[in-house]
Design a protein around this motif. Structure first.
Motif, PDB file in Angstrom:
ATOM      1  N   THR A  52     -79.001  31.257  -4.512  1.00  0.00           N
ATOM      2  CA  THR A  52     -77.726  31.074  -3.855  1.00  0.00           C
ATOM      3  C   THR A  52     -77.555  29.766  -3.136  1.00  0.00           C
ATOM      4  O   THR A  52     -76.459  29.369  -2.847  1.00  0.00           O
ATOM      5  CB  THR A  52     -77.505  32.212  -2.844  1.00  0.00           C
ATOM      6  N   ASN A  53     -78.622  29.091  -2.828  1.00  0.00           N
ATOM      7  CA  ASN A  53     -78.485  27.802  -2.159  1.00  0.00           C
ATOM      8  C   ASN A  53     -79.715  26.965  -2.444  1.00  0.00           C
ATOM      9  O   ASN A  53     -80.816  27.403  -2.232  1.00  0.00           O
ATOM     10  CB  ASN A  53     -78.335  27.996  -0.651  1.00  0.00           C
ATOM     11  N   THR A  54     -79.518  25.757  -2.941  1.00  0.00           N
ATOM     12  CA  THR A  54     -80.650  24.913  -3.285  1.00  0.00           C
ATOM     13  C   THR A  54     -80.365  23.478  -2.904  1.00  0.00           C
ATOM     14  O   THR A  54     -79.266  22.994  -3.080  1.00  0.00           O
ATOM     15  CB  THR A  54     -80.885  24.945  -4.798  1.00  0.00           C
ATOM     16  N   SER A  55     -81.360  22.796  -2.403  1.00  0.00           N
ATOM     17  CA  SER A  55     -81.228  21.365  -2.164  1.00  0.00           C
ATOM     18  C   SER A  55     -82.314  20.646  -2.908  1.00  0.00           C
ATOM     19  O   SER A  55     -83.362  21.193  -3.184  1.00  0.00           O
ATOM     20  CB  SER A  55     -81.341  21.066  -0.670  1.00  0.00           C
ATOM     21  N   GLU A  92     -80.454  24.427  -8.827  1.00  0.00           N
ATOM     22  CA  GLU A  92     -80.475  25.876  -8.705  1.00  0.00           C
ATOM     23  C   GLU A  92     -79.767  26.567  -9.834  1.00  0.00           C
ATOM     24  O   GLU A  92     -79.120  25.933 -10.646  1.00  0.00           O
ATOM     25  CB  GLU A  92     -79.872  26.279  -7.371  1.00  0.00           C
ATOM     26  N   GLN A  93     -79.787  27.888  -9.849  1.00  0.00           N
ATOM     27  CA  GLN A  93     -79.345  28.650 -10.999  1.00  0.00           C
ATOM     28  C   GLN A  93     -79.191  30.141 -10.751  1.00  0.00           C
ATOM     29  O   GLN A  93     -79.893  30.680  -9.931  1.00  0.00           O
ATOM     30  CB  GLN A  93     -80.419  28.447 -12.074  1.00  0.00           C
ATOM     31  N   ASP A 106     -78.983  15.942  -2.310  1.00  0.00           N
ATOM     32  CA  ASP A 106     -77.817  16.680  -2.780  1.00  0.00           C
ATOM     33  C   ASP A 106     -78.071  18.173  -2.643  1.00  0.00           C
ATOM     34  O   ASP A 106     -79.202  18.605  -2.485  1.00  0.00           O
ATOM     35  CB  ASP A 106     -77.518  16.339  -4.238  1.00  0.00           C
ATOM     36  N   ILE A 107     -77.005  18.950  -2.690  1.00  0.00           N
ATOM     37  CA  ILE A 107     -77.099  20.405  -2.574  1.00  0.00           C
ATOM     38  C   ILE A 107     -76.318  21.045  -3.708  1.00  0.00           C
ATOM     39  O   ILE A 107     -75.204  20.621  -4.027  1.00  0.00           O
ATOM     40  CB  ILE A 107     -76.535  20.886  -1.216  1.00  0.00           C
ATOM     41  N   ILE A 108     -76.901  22.030  -4.324  1.00  0.00           N
ATOM     42  CA  ILE A 108     -76.239  22.803  -5.371  1.00  0.00           C
ATOM     43  C   ILE A 108     -76.178  24.255  -4.934  1.00  0.00           C
ATOM     44  O   ILE A 108     -77.171  24.799  -4.457  1.00  0.00           O
ATOM     45  CB  ILE A 108     -76.991  22.684  -6.711  1.00  0.00           C
ATOM     46  N   ARG A 109     -75.027  24.874  -5.092  1.00  0.00           N
ATOM     47  CA  ARG A 109     -74.847  26.261  -4.684  1.00  0.00           C
ATOM     48  C   ARG A 109     -74.306  27.076  -5.842  1.00  0.00           C
ATOM     49  O   ARG A 109     -73.635  26.550  -6.724  1.00  0.00           O
ATOM     50  CB  ARG A 109     -73.871  26.363  -3.511  1.00  0.00           C
ATOM     51  N   SER A 110     -74.567  28.365  -5.800  1.00  0.00           N
ATOM     52  CA  SER A 110     -73.977  29.254  -6.788  1.00  0.00           C
ATOM     53  C   SER A 110     -72.471  29.317  -6.556  1.00  0.00           C
ATOM     54  O   SER A 110     -71.995  29.084  -5.440  1.00  0.00           O
ATOM     55  CB  SER A 110     -74.594  30.643  -6.678  1.00  0.00           C
ATOM     56  N   PRO A 111     -71.701  29.598  -7.591  1.00  0.00           N
ATOM     57  CA  PRO A 111     -70.240  29.634  -7.452  1.00  0.00           C
ATOM     58  C   PRO A 111     -69.809  30.553  -6.312  1.00  0.00           C
ATOM     59  O   PRO A 111     -70.184  31.722  -6.268  1.00  0.00           O
ATOM     60  CB  PRO A 111     -69.780  30.167  -8.809  1.00  0.00           C
ATOM     61  N   GLY A 112     -69.044  30.007  -5.366  1.00  0.00           N
ATOM     62  CA  GLY A 112     -68.524  30.799  -4.262  1.00  0.00           C
ATOM     63  C   GLY A 112     -69.408  30.875  -3.048  1.00  0.00           C
ATOM     64  O   GLY A 112     -68.971  31.367  -1.997  1.00  0.00           O
ATOM     65  N   PHE A 113     -70.669  30.424  -3.154  1.00  0.00           N
ATOM     66  CA  PHE A 113     -71.579  30.532  -2.011  1.00  0.00           C
ATOM     67  C   PHE A 113     -71.111  29.621  -0.881  1.00  0.00           C
ATOM     68  O   PHE A 113     -70.707  28.489  -1.122  1.00  0.00           O
ATOM     69  CB  PHE A 113     -72.992  30.148  -2.439  1.00  0.00           C
ATOM     70  N   ARG A 142     -89.860  11.301  -8.395  1.00  0.00           N
ATOM     71  CA  ARG A 142     -90.094  12.702  -8.697  1.00  0.00           C
ATOM     72  C   ARG A 142     -89.044  13.540  -7.986  1.00  0.00           C
ATOM     73  O   ARG A 142     -88.392  13.090  -7.053  1.00  0.00           O
ATOM     74  CB  ARG A 142     -91.492  13.122  -8.249  1.00  0.00           C
ATOM     75  N   ILE A 143     -88.920  14.773  -8.419  1.00  0.00           N
ATOM     76  CA  ILE A 143     -87.950  15.691  -7.857  1.00  0.00           C
ATOM     77  C   ILE A 143     -88.641  16.639  -6.887  1.00  0.00           C
ATOM     78  O   ILE A 143     -89.709  17.163  -7.193  1.00  0.00           O
ATOM     79  CB  ILE A 143     -87.284  16.531  -8.962  1.00  0.00           C
ATOM     80  N   ARG A 144     -88.048  16.836  -5.733  1.00  0.00           N
ATOM     81  CA  ARG A 144     -88.492  17.898  -4.835  1.00  0.00           C
ATOM     82  C   ARG A 144     -87.376  18.925  -4.780  1.00  0.00           C
ATOM     83  O   ARG A 144     -86.253  18.623  -4.401  1.00  0.00           O
ATOM     84  CB  ARG A 144     -88.787  17.375  -3.433  1.00  0.00           C
ATOM     85  N   LEU A 145     -87.701  20.141  -5.132  1.00  0.00           N
ATOM     86  CA  LEU A 145     -86.715  21.210  -5.253  1.00  0.00           C
ATOM     87  C   LEU A 145     -86.980  22.267  -4.197  1.00  0.00           C
ATOM     88  O   LEU A 145     -88.082  22.806  -4.129  1.00  0.00           O
ATOM     89  CB  LEU A 145     -86.805  21.829  -6.655  1.00  0.00           C
ATOM     90  N   GLU A 146     -86.000  22.570  -3.367  1.00  0.00           N
ATOM     91  CA  GLU A 146     -86.159  23.570  -2.320  1.00  0.00           C
ATOM     92  C   GLU A 146     -85.087  24.645  -2.472  1.00  0.00           C
ATOM     93  O   GLU A 146     -83.903  24.344  -2.549  1.00  0.00           O
ATOM     94  CB  GLU A 146     -86.028  22.924  -0.930  1.00  0.00           C
ATOM     95  N   PHE A 147     -85.529  25.905  -2.506  1.00  0.00           N
ATOM     96  CA  PHE A 147     -84.609  27.043  -2.498  1.00  0.00           C
ATOM     97  C   PHE A 147     -84.516  27.547  -1.059  1.00  0.00           C
ATOM     98  O   PHE A 147     -85.458  28.116  -0.543  1.00  0.00           O
ATOM     99  CB  PHE A 147     -85.122  28.161  -3.419  1.00  0.00           C
ATOM    100  N   ASP A 148     -83.382  27.324  -0.435  1.00  0.00           N
ATOM    101  CA  ASP A 148     -83.239  27.705   0.974  1.00  0.00           C
ATOM    102  C   ASP A 148     -82.830  29.163   1.140  1.00  0.00           C
ATOM    103  O   ASP A 148     -83.279  29.845   2.052  1.00  0.00           O
ATOM    104  CB  ASP A 148     -82.206  26.810   1.653  1.00  0.00           C
ATOM    105  N   VAL A 149     -81.935  29.641   0.286  1.00  0.00           N
ATOM    106  CA  VAL A 149     -81.504  31.038   0.321  1.00  0.00           C
ATOM    107  C   VAL A 149     -81.620  31.594  -1.082  1.00  0.00           C
ATOM    108  O   VAL A 149     -81.150  30.996  -2.035  1.00  0.00           O
ATOM    109  CB  VAL A 149     -80.052  31.171   0.816  1.00  0.00           C
ATOM    110  N   LEU A 150     -82.254  32.753  -1.201  1.00  0.00           N
ATOM    111  CA  LEU A 150     -82.545  33.308  -2.513  1.00  0.00           C
ATOM    112  C   LEU A 150     -82.308  34.807  -2.483  1.00  0.00           C
ATOM    113  O   LEU A 150     -82.999  35.528  -1.777  1.00  0.00           O
ATOM    114  CB  LEU A 150     -84.009  33.017  -2.876  1.00  0.00           C
TER     115      LEU A 150
END
Length: 755
Positions: free
Chosen positions: A16-19, A34-35, A235-242, A264-272
């Protein structure tokens, strides 16, 4: 994850929330993704919130490294049945060496992208056309994206669809597996590269079936999104509507993210938020622009139990003395799910005598009195080794410590002041000792000339040089020999033909980062080359190591017949790959054995040449839990004193019968062969390598036989240094474990398996 120069990628589903941040490989900046996947029931859309964080770091040394977040595929691309037929989808990538990568190939709307995509699709049709079974059922192939390959070539990621009768599904799977990119497969595909006006030169092809859980016909595909992240960009990517609304059911969303060169990429899932049923709701991260199961980095699904665990390492002071008869212990934890918790022991004592009958260390630890001044740091703070008087069996170090005499001249500075390595017939001060035992002036090291004759004076320098070939030099495919020590798969091209980096899809851990005596539990996917070998009627018997999608390495003594069991017969074995817990074999991949090749010169009396090969009855799908370990070349050096890892499900103590349930791991040290031969009663041959902790307590044991002893090299890849062979008991003091030295058998393995 393969960590090659050519391609990089991630895929996540159901978050639901990824940076994400992008950071240079040698410094620190940022990137993310995210996905989401389907919620099977609209009533379950509002999920229980769980705080979760995962960080994925991927090195991207090429000009345009890629991170692709792919949660699924088009619904109609996989496995729905009609009229007795099955629609199957395979994804993968191929290397195009006849084209040069440019920025235009990042954008699917450019004319260059569309033209090359059309050529690749036609070429794939031609490739499948050379196999009658595939040609008959192939429907279409589509390109999902391009990235930069080695030597500025191009990696093309594709999806291929087949419409197959149910009775032919297995045959098509095997035909596709046979096209996969090993050395032999590439040779058999040379015809692909015959150049015409419209054809491409294809150098290597990898493919695999798509995850079956993405078969739902009611999946709603969200837009495919592409990003190119730059340095110092977050950057931040969120699920639709989050966060204002829950995401829709049956949803599939995909991101493709590329990074700047040398980042390199650092991927953090803040809310899951995940449903309990992993079939309907999950996140999957791929190192690829297409959802190739051979490029899976990580997958998360299901509820996570709130078992709070402490963060941090073992504190330097581990013993605390409390002089009163009461104490209060307070434990505080955040919501981390990735650390290992804590364990504490306590005991009551008479204040005037805190260590009755034992030696009291400065850190208040109590140890056995016979451990004082024995040359080993039993207290942990060296207090049991200070102020000692050395006896006739010990080396008296200049710094006052006493060390076992058999450590003298073993090539390791055990005293700490090099006393134990002096007067060993080595070179004089201001001289360099070559690997061939010659001595040269120290100033000639790294001068660009092969003064040693074996290249060892130039082997650990900034630049490698071409030298005359010897038993101690690495030979490239073009027969050129180079001075560099252990150049294979170290991330740098040292051979003029690039052959030292050509076969490097091995030895990487998709996660982080005989029984094993004194070990600890492993994590899922931590040792993806570890195999459990079961006899049909006995359960776990031996270990083995994955070296390709079809071949395993084990010990010859594991496959020798006894009066009761026919261990040499392939049909008697069950092979479990990707296994962590022996009580959960159903969660692993089960294979049968087609062929067993024991070394023809194996001697059961001395255990010399204790190595064997097993061929699986069908190729196994490589994944984050099943991945080959790297095989060292004959010239690879594993020096005395180097730390290595042993793994297995064998007995945890010599005196017990039961094997371990969870895969165990332990770190040990390579022991000089001369020293080991003295300790093991002259039973060591040049084809054996010893490792252990001479103070005892850490070792391989019954049930670990055939398993791997692996070494982490400078590139971070892990190489198979040894195969668990034999020992005197398990974990005994001054009795190291003995392993088959794999470098001695590299040519034999290649001759037997093609690997």
């Amino acid at each position: 994850m393969t960590h090659e120069r050519q391609h990089r990628g991630l895929t996540a589903a159901n978050l639901t929330n990824t940076s994400y941040d992008m950071e240079p490989l040698k410094s620190g900046n940022k990137i993310p993704t995210e996905q989401f996947l389907p919620a099977s029931d609209a009533k379950k859309l509002q999920k229980k919130r769980v705080s979760f964080r995962a960080i994925v770091a991927i090195g991207l040394p090429t000009a345009l490294a890629i991170i692709a977040l792919v949660t699924g595929l088009l619904v109609w691309h996989f496995h729905y049945r009609y009229n007795g037929r099955v629609r199957k989808m395979f994804s993968g990538y191929l290397t195009i060496s006849s084209q040069t990568f440019s920025d235009a190939y990042e954008n699917s709307n450019t004319a260059e992208y569309k033209e090359l995509a059309s050529k690749v699709s036609r070429q794939l049709k031609g490739i499948y056309g050379q196999v009658r079974l595939l040609s008959k059922y192939h429907v279409a192939s589509s390109v999902q994206g391009f990235s930069e390959g080695s030597n500025n070539g191009i990696i093309a990621y594709y999806l291929s669809e087949f419409n197959v009768p149910e009775s032919q599904v297995s045959a098509v799977d095997e035909a596709m597996a046979s096209m996969d990119g090993g050395e032999n497969a590439r040779k058999s595909r040379r015809g692909f590269g015959r150049r015409t006006d419209n054809s491409l030169i294809i150098d290597g092809m990898t493919s695999g079936a798509v995850d079956a859980r993405l078969a739902g016909r009611n999946l709603k595909r969200s837009s495919k999104r592409s990003h190119h992240a730059h340095g110092n960009q977050t950057d931040i990517i969120r699920s639709p509507g989050f966060p204002d609304s829950a995401y829709l059911p049956n949803l599939y969303t995909e991101w493709q993210i590329r990074a700047d060169p040398e980042h390199r990429i650092r991927l953090e899932f803040d809310v899951l938020d995940l449903e309990k049923d992993c079939r309907n709701d999950f996140i999957k991260v791929y190192d690829s622009l297409a959802p190739s199961e051979k490029q899976v980095i990580a997958e998360k699904c299901g509820y996570r139990l709130p078992d709070e665990k402490i963060c941090g390492e073992k504190p330097p002071k581990t013993v605390y003395t409390i002089k009163s008869n009461q104490t209060t212990v307070r434990f505080h934890s955040d919501l981390s799910y990735v650390s290992e918790g804590f364990s504490a022991e306590f005991e009551a004592f008479e204040p005037t005598n805190p260590c009755p009958g034992r030696f009291q260390c400065d850190n208040d630890l109590c140890v056995s009195p016979n451990l004082e001044c024995d040359g080993y740091n039993d207290c942990g703070d060296m207090s049991d080794e200070r102020g000692c008087t050395c006896n006739e069996t010990q080396i008296k170090c200049k710094n006052g410590f006493c060390k076992p005499s058999f450590w003298r001249c073993d090539g390791v500075n055990d005293c700490g002041d090099n006393t134990d390595e002096e007067n060993c017939g080595n070179c004089k001060a201001q001289e360099f000792r070559c690997r061939n035992s010659r001595c040269i002036p120290a100033h000639k090291q790294c001068n660009g000339y092969n003064d040693c004759g074996d290249g060892s004076d130039e082997s650990q320098c900034e630049k490698s040089i071409a030298v005359h070939c010897s038993d101690l030099t690495y030979k490239c495919k073009n027969n050129q020999c180079i001075s560099k020590l252990n150049p294979m798969c170290d991330g740098e091209i040292d051979c003029a033909d690039g052959s030292d980096e050509a076969e490097c899809k091995c030895g990487t851990k998709p996660y982080k980062s005989s029984r094993i005596v004194g070990g600890k539990d492993s994590s899922e996917g931590e040792w993806p080359w570890q195999v459990s070998l079961h006899m049909n009627t006995q359960g776990h018997v031996c270990g083995a190591s994955v070296i390709s999608n079809r071949w395993l390495v084990t010990a010859a003594h594991c496959v020798q017949d006894s009066e009761k069991f026919k261990y040499s017969q392939p049909d008697q074995w069950e092979v479990y790959l990707g296994l962590l817990n022996q009580g959960e074999t159903s969660k692993s991949t089960l294979k049968r054995v087609k062929r067993i090749i024991s070394h023809p010169q194996y001697d059961h009396l001395s255990d010399d040449n204790d190595i064997a090969l097993m061929e699986l009855d069908s190729p196994v799908t490589l994944s984050q839990n099943i991945w080959p370990v790297c095989l060292p070349e004959a010239t690879h050096d594993f020096p005395a004193g180097k730390s290595v890892w042993i793994t297995g499900w064998g007995k945890q103590r010599e005196e017990v019968d039961a094997i371990a349930s969870v895969l165990q791991k332990a770190e040990v040290r390579i022991i000089n062969n001369t020293v080991c031969n003295k300790l093991m009663d002259d039973g060591i041959t040049p084809r054996m390598i010893c490792a252990g902790v001479l103070s005892g307590g850490v070792d391989a044991c019954q049930g670990d036989s055939g398993g791997p002893m692996t070494s982490t090299e400078s590139s971070g890849r892990m190489f198979l240094a040894g195969v668990v062979s034999w020992g005197d008991g398990c974990g005994r003091r001054n009795r190291p474990g003995v392993y088959t030295r794999v470098t001695e058998y590299r040519s034999w393995i290649r001759e037997m398996t093609g690997v």
